[in-house]
Design a protein around this motif. Structure first.
Motif, PDB file in Angstrom:
ATOM      1  N   ALA A  10       0.838  -1.200   0.000  1.00  0.00           N
ATOM      2  CA  ALA A  10       0.000   0.000   0.000  1.00  0.00           C
ATOM      3  C   ALA A  10       0.875   1.253   0.000  1.00  0.00           C
ATOM      4  CB  ALA A  10      -0.905   0.003   1.216  1.00  0.00           C
ATOM      5  N   ALA A  11       0.327   2.328  -0.560  1.00  0.00           N
ATOM      6  CA  ALA A  11       1.084   3.572  -0.676  1.00  0.00           C
ATOM      7  C   ALA A  11       0.189   4.766  -0.374  1.00  0.00           C
ATOM      8  CB  ALA A  11       1.648   3.702  -2.080  1.00  0.00           C
ATOM      9  N   LEU A  12       0.818   5.819   0.143  1.00  0.00           N
ATOM     10  CA  LEU A  12       0.125   7.069   0.418  1.00  0.00           C
ATOM     11  C   LEU A  12       1.034   8.203  -0.021  1.00  0.00           C
ATOM     12  CD1 LEU A  12      -2.215   8.668   1.770  1.00  0.00           C
ATOM     13  CD2 LEU A  12      -0.896   8.532   3.887  1.00  0.00           C
ATOM     14  N   PHE A  13       0.537   9.070  -0.874  1.00  0.00           N
ATOM     15  CA  PHE A  13       1.311  10.216  -1.368  1.00  0.00           C
ATOM     16  C   PHE A  13       0.448  11.469  -1.293  1.00  0.00           C
ATOM     17  CE2 PHE A  13       3.209   6.623  -3.578  1.00  0.00           C
ATOM     18  CZ  PHE A  13       4.560   6.852  -3.365  1.00  0.00           C
ATOM     19  N   PHE A  14       1.115  12.620  -1.179  1.00  0.00           N
ATOM     20  CA  PHE A  14       0.386  13.881  -1.241  1.00  0.00           C
ATOM     21  C   PHE A  14       1.265  14.943  -1.870  1.00  0.00           C
ATOM     22  CE2 PHE A  14       2.717  14.532   2.629  1.00  0.00           C
ATOM     23  CZ  PHE A  14       2.945  15.891   2.686  1.00  0.00           C
ATOM     24  N   GLN A  15       0.620  15.970  -2.371  1.00  0.00           N
ATOM     25  CA  GLN A  15       1.319  17.129  -2.919  1.00  0.00           C
ATOM     26  C   GLN A  15       0.471  18.359  -2.628  1.00  0.00           C
ATOM     27  OE1 GLN A  15       3.062  16.678  -6.754  1.00  0.00           O
ATOM     28  NE2 GLN A  15       3.039  18.865  -7.166  1.00  0.00           N
ATOM     29  N   THR A  16       1.146  19.457  -2.305  1.00  0.00           N
ATOM     30  CA  THR A  16       0.470  20.709  -1.982  1.00  0.00           C
ATOM     31  C   THR A  16       0.996  21.821  -2.875  1.00  0.00           C
ATOM     32  OG1 THR A  16       0.287  20.029   0.321  1.00  0.00           O
ATOM     33  CG2 THR A  16       0.008  22.357  -0.125  1.00  0.00           C
ATOM     34  N   ARG A  17       0.114  22.712  -3.257  1.00  0.00           N
ATOM     35  CA  ARG A  17       0.537  23.912  -3.975  1.00  0.00           C
ATOM     36  C   ARG A  17      -0.318  25.081  -3.510  1.00  0.00           C
ATOM     37  NH1 ARG A  17      -1.248  21.849  -9.941  1.00  0.00           N
ATOM     38  NH2 ARG A  17      -3.494  21.795  -9.626  1.00  0.00           N
ATOM     39  N   THR A  18       0.213  26.264  -3.623  1.00  0.00           N
ATOM     40  CA  THR A  18      -0.505  27.485  -3.271  1.00  0.00           C
ATOM     41  C   THR A  18      -1.137  28.046  -4.531  1.00  0.00           C
ATOM     42  OG1 THR A  18       1.103  27.925  -1.540  1.00  0.00           O
ATOM     43  CG2 THR A  18      -0.283  29.751  -2.200  1.00  0.00           C
ATOM     44  N   ARG A  19      -2.386  28.439  -4.437  1.00  0.00           N
ATOM     45  CA  ARG A  19      -3.106  28.985  -5.582  1.00  0.00           C
ATOM     46  C   ARG A  19      -3.809  30.277  -5.168  1.00  0.00           C
ATOM     47  NH1 ARG A  19      -4.240  24.936  -9.523  1.00  0.00           N
ATOM     48  NH2 ARG A  19      -4.632  26.731 -10.836  1.00  0.00           N
ATOM     49  N   THR A  20      -4.228  31.038  -6.160  1.00  0.00           N
ATOM     50  CA  THR A  20      -4.994  32.258  -5.936  1.00  0.00           C
ATOM     51  C   THR A  20      -6.241  32.208  -6.818  1.00  0.00           C
ATOM     52  OG1 THR A  20      -2.987  33.511  -5.462  1.00  0.00           O
ATOM     53  CG2 THR A  20      -4.948  34.780  -6.028  1.00  0.00           C
TER      54      THR A  20
ATOM     55  N   MET B 267      -4.190  14.209  -2.128  1.00  0.00           N
ATOM     56  CA  MET B 267      -3.786  13.038  -1.353  1.00  0.00           C
ATOM     57  C   MET B 267      -4.275  11.792  -2.071  1.00  0.00           C
ATOM     58  SD  MET B 267      -4.899  14.544   2.336  1.00  0.00           S
ATOM     59  CE  MET B 267      -6.308  15.374   1.627  1.00  0.00           C
ATOM     60  N   VAL B 268      -3.398  10.802  -2.179  1.00  0.00           N
ATOM     61  CA  VAL B 268      -3.756   9.553  -2.844  1.00  0.00           C
ATOM     62  C   VAL B 268      -3.304   8.380  -1.985  1.00  0.00           C
ATOM     63  CG1 VAL B 268      -3.430   8.100  -4.880  1.00  0.00           C
ATOM     64  CG2 VAL B 268      -3.512  10.579  -5.123  1.00  0.00           C
ATOM     65  N   ALA B 269      -4.214   7.462  -1.741  1.00  0.00           N
ATOM     66  CA  ALA B 269      -3.885   6.190  -1.094  1.00  0.00           C
ATOM     67  C   ALA B 269      -4.196   5.107  -2.114  1.00  0.00           C
ATOM     68  CB  ALA B 269      -4.721   5.989   0.164  1.00  0.00           C
ATOM     69  N   GLY B 270      -3.272   4.141  -2.243  1.00  0.00           N
ATOM     70  CA  GLY B 270      -3.482   3.123  -3.256  1.00  0.00           C
ATOM     71  C   GLY B 270      -2.891   1.786  -2.909  1.00  0.00           C
ATOM     72  N   ASP B 271      -3.234   0.804  -3.744  1.00  0.00           N
ATOM     73  CA  ASP B 271      -2.768  -0.562  -3.548  1.00  0.00           C
ATOM     74  C   ASP B 271      -1.281  -0.713  -3.841  1.00  0.00           C
ATOM     75  OD1 ASP B 271      -5.364  -1.303  -2.895  1.00  0.00           O
ATOM     76  OD2 ASP B 271      -5.844  -1.919  -4.933  1.00  0.00           O
ATOM     77  N   THR B 272      -0.774   0.041  -4.817  1.00  0.00           N
ATOM     78  CA  THR B 272       0.640  -0.067  -5.187  1.00  0.00           C
ATOM     79  C   THR B 272       1.243   1.323  -5.351  1.00  0.00           C
ATOM     80  OG1 THR B 272       0.289  -0.036  -7.580  1.00  0.00           O
ATOM     81  CG2 THR B 272       0.173  -2.195  -6.479  1.00  0.00           C
ATOM     82  N   VAL B 273       2.554   1.402  -5.226  1.00  0.00           N
ATOM     83  CA  VAL B 273       3.257   2.680  -5.397  1.00  0.00           C
ATOM     84  C   VAL B 273       3.067   3.227  -6.809  1.00  0.00           C
ATOM     85  CG1 VAL B 273       5.551   3.755  -5.447  1.00  0.00           C
ATOM     86  CG2 VAL B 273       4.909   2.275  -3.533  1.00  0.00           C
ATOM     87  N   PRO B 274       3.290   2.424  -7.872  1.00  0.00           N
ATOM     88  CA  PRO B 274       3.116   2.986  -9.219  1.00  0.00           C
ATOM     89  C   PRO B 274       1.703   3.508  -9.482  1.00  0.00           C
ATOM     90  CG  PRO B 274       4.299   0.901  -9.341  1.00  0.00           C
ATOM     91  CD  PRO B 274       3.794   1.040  -7.934  1.00  0.00           C
ATOM     92  N   ALA B 275       0.682   2.780  -9.018  1.00  0.00           N
ATOM     93  CA  ALA B 275      -0.694   3.226  -9.245  1.00  0.00           C
ATOM     94  C   ALA B 275      -0.959   4.540  -8.513  1.00  0.00           C
ATOM     95  CB  ALA B 275      -1.688   2.159  -8.789  1.00  0.00           C
ATOM     96  N   ALA B 276      -0.544   4.629  -7.257  1.00  0.00           N
ATOM     97  CA  ALA B 276      -0.762   5.849  -6.476  1.00  0.00           C
ATOM     98  C   ALA B 276      -0.015   7.033  -7.084  1.00  0.00           C
ATOM     99  CB  ALA B 276      -0.345   5.635  -5.025  1.00  0.00           C
ATOM    100  N   GLN B 277       1.217   6.822  -7.503  1.00  0.00           N
ATOM    101  CA  GLN B 277       1.975   7.909  -8.122  1.00  0.00           C
ATOM    102  C   GLN B 277       1.344   8.342  -9.439  1.00  0.00           C
ATOM    103  OE1 GLN B 277       5.883   6.066  -8.161  1.00  0.00           O
ATOM    104  NE2 GLN B 277       6.557   7.389  -6.488  1.00  0.00           N
ATOM    105  N   GLY B 278       0.805   7.390 -10.196  1.00  0.00           N
ATOM    106  CA  GLY B 278       0.151   7.727 -11.457  1.00  0.00           C
ATOM    107  C   GLY B 278      -1.100   8.560 -11.256  1.00  0.00           C
TER     108      GLY B 278
END
Length: 96
Positions: free
Chosen positions: A2-12, A72-83
């Motif tokens: 299992a994998a969990l990834f996140f990314q944040t950005r600032t927007r206006t 935020m993404v949680a997934g079964d595999t690292v490649p799937a979550a990153q995709g």
């Protein structure tokens, strides 16, 4: 694994946009167009499922028209979550 990834950005938010609610509606429509299942939009998030992953997009106000956009993404595999994360982060609404 299992994998969990996140990314944040600032927007206006531009004056042409009617707030974060409009942005959430646009994300909801775009996720459906990209083939996400079980897409939901609540006051706090837009979320959906794809390729064994759950994606959640949250908007957190900073001040004025500025906000954080958190993917935020949680997934079964690292490649799937990153995709799924890469696909979601690549969605850009040019009027923001």
């Amino acid at each position: 694994m299992a994998a969990l990834f996140f990314q944040t950005r600032t927007r206006t938010v531009s004056p042409a946009t009617q707030g974060i609610g409009e942005i959430n509606r646009l994300y909801e429509n775009e996720l459906r167009r990209l083939g996400y299942a079980d897409v939901v939009r609540t006051p706090s998030e837009v979320a959906g499922n794809k390729n064994g992953c759950r994606l959640s997009i949250v908007h957190l106000p900073i001040a004025g028209a500025n906000f954080y956009e958190v993917f935020m993404v949680a997934g079964d595999t690292v490649p799937a979550a990153q995709g799924v994360l890469g696909e979601a982060v690549a969605i850009v609404f040019h009027f923001l």
